[in-house]
Design a protein around this motif. Structure first.
Motif, PDB file in Angstrom:
ATOM      1  N   PRO A  30       0.833  -1.203   0.000  1.00 40.50           N
ATOM      2  CA  PRO A  30       0.000   0.000   0.000  1.00 40.50           C
ATOM      3  C   PRO A  30       0.872   1.259   0.000  1.00 40.50           C
ATOM      4  O   PRO A  30       0.799   2.081   0.891  1.00 40.50           O
ATOM      5  N   LEU A  31       1.702   1.433  -1.045  1.00 43.74           N
ATOM      6  CA  LEU A  31       2.682   2.520  -1.006  1.00 43.74           C
ATOM      7  C   LEU A  31       2.066   3.906  -0.931  1.00 43.74           C
ATOM      8  O   LEU A  31       2.610   4.797  -0.302  1.00 43.74           O
ATOM      9  N   LEU A  32       0.933   4.085  -1.592  1.00 46.75           N
ATOM     10  CA  LEU A  32       0.356   5.427  -1.640  1.00 46.75           C
ATOM     11  C   LEU A  32      -0.877   5.578  -0.766  1.00 46.75           C
ATOM     12  O   LEU A  32      -1.558   6.580  -0.817  1.00 46.75           O
ATOM     13  N   LYS A  33      -1.156   4.573   0.065  1.00 41.11           N
ATOM     14  CA  LYS A  33      -2.294   4.719   0.973  1.00 41.11           C
ATOM     15  C   LYS A  33      -1.810   5.483   2.196  1.00 41.11           C
ATOM     16  O   LYS A  33      -0.787   5.121   2.782  1.00 41.11           O
ATOM     17  N   PRO A  34      -2.532   6.520   2.604  1.00 42.47           N
ATOM     18  CA  PRO A  34      -2.002   7.316   3.710  1.00 42.47           C
ATOM     19  C   PRO A  34      -2.166   6.696   5.096  1.00 42.47           C
ATOM     20  O   PRO A  34      -1.629   7.215   6.062  1.00 42.47           O
TER      21      PRO A  34
END
Ligand code: ADP
Length: 365
Positions: A30-34
């Protein structure tokens, strides 16, 4: 995945979309999940968290308001007013709460609404507070009704009302609490009940970070991680971080691994961009879900309006995640607008995905 009916005229020029649209399946990371990942819950993560106001980059307005509130409270020897912080995840709400406690010289207890399901959870926590302490409750919009009702007198009058016994023999006892500061954090300020919202003296919004602020955050974290990085390397990571410090730090760590193997550990602009392409993070920080949402709007609905449920079905995400995580950033960069009839893709979104914007299509016909 649900089947989405297509409204598009097959003769539309947009059918000839360029092949810049990436339809690869999403990476499992989940690289771009905050939201916080397991790695980010590790204690060493604390070493990159700013601990004082001076290290907290950006959020100028918020810092100004809180700086004054702290100075005034310290000057009067009082506790800080209860504070509600709202905004998308990963922007620094928890960090700010810890900084407030540090600046006031008190302790900060951190919890979240789902951990306060039973009344005795909140009663135990409130009872453990010392005068002036900060109590941070994350996801405060998710408090159970009973917990919320215990909080009302506890926030307003620093009083704990406990009911002992059941039925007609039940008695209510009031216990005094020390004065403390409740810091509530939420991604959905509209979901808070008004009696709860009204009990906060200060309500502050956190905004997405500007590119130069995120660049500073990347440079600061790189220094703490003892990683060599050039200015343009930090700028490249910042550009792809969706205005969010948590994502900037996460991308930096992944690029650092790549640079270690490929470039003797030095992160420059080309290493950062090659590594982030590899991780499917596009130059504007869009991932598969963002691109899928926009492509469905453009290809199947002529740019919209499209309902939230349709967006959710097209991406396999739930409506809440689309509303709280994906849309705010797409709106911030001007790729998506919310209208009363649904979501609409902007001309900039068309261009980014390699489509011809609708107002330029006539000249092509
Ligand atoms: P939230 O509570 O809003 O989800 P956090 O406070 O946990 O976000 O912040 C996520 C991470 O981003 C932190 O670990 C911290 O290292 C970094 N961070 C957040 N805000 C800032 C800031 N203003 N300056 C530098 N780093 C920040």
């Amino acid at each position: 995945m649900a089947i989405i009916s297509s409204k598009q005229d097959p003769n539309q020029p947009n059918k000839q979309r360029s092949d810049t649209v990436k339809r690869d399946r999403p990476l499992s990371q989940p690289l771009l999940k905050p939201e916080v990942t397991a790695e980010e819950k590790e204690p060493q993560e604390d070493s990159i968290r700013p601990h004082r106001f001076a290290d907290y980059i950006g959020q100028k307005e918020l810092k100004e308001v809180l700086n004054i509130a702290i100075k005034a409270a310290l000057g009067r020897n009082e506790t800080l007013d209860h504070l509600l912080l709202y905004g998308p995840p990963g922007l620094g709400k928890t960090t700010m709460s810890l900084i407030l406690a540090a600046e006031m010289g008190v302790d900060c207890k951190i919890t979240s609404a789902p951990a306060l399901e039973r009344p005795r959870d909140i009663v135990g926590l409130l009872n453990s507070l010392k005068p002036g302490d900060v109590l941070f409750i994350d996801e405060i919009h998710r408090l159970s009704r009973m917990t919320e009702e215990i909080l009302y007198p506890a926030m307003e009058d620093f009083r704990l009302d406990i009911t002992i016994g059941k039925g007609s023999s039940a008695k209510t006892r009031s216990l005094p609490l020390p004065k403390y500061t409740l810091v509530g954090a939420t991604t959905r300020v509209g979901a808070l009940s008004s009696p709860l919202r009204d009990r906060f003296g200060l309500i502050q919004r956190l905004r997405f970070y500007a590119h130069d602020e995120l660049t500073l955050i990347v440079l600061r974290t790189a220094q703490l991680l003892q990683t060599s990085i050039t200015n343009d390397g930090a700028e490249e990571i910042a550009r792809r971080s969706r205005g969010t410090p948590r994502i900037a730090n996460r991308l930096l760590k992944r690029v650092r691994d790549y640079a270690q193997v490929k470039n003797a550990g030095i992160i420059d602009q080309s290493i950062a961009s090659v590594a982030l392409e590899l991780f499917q993070v596009d130059p504007c920080g869009l991932d598969w879900t963002d691109r899928q949402m926009l492509s469905v709007m453009i290809e199947q609905f002529n740019g919209g309006p499209v309902g939230l449920e349709t967006m959710a079905a097209a991406t396999g995400e739930d409506t809440q995640t689309i509303e709280e995580v994906y849309e705010p950033y797409l709106m911030q960069i001007g790729y998506l607008n919310r209208t009363p009839r649904g979501r609409v893709a902007s001309a900039a979104a068309y261009k980014h995905l390699g489509f011809t914007p609708p107002n330029q299509q006539l000249s092509l016909l």
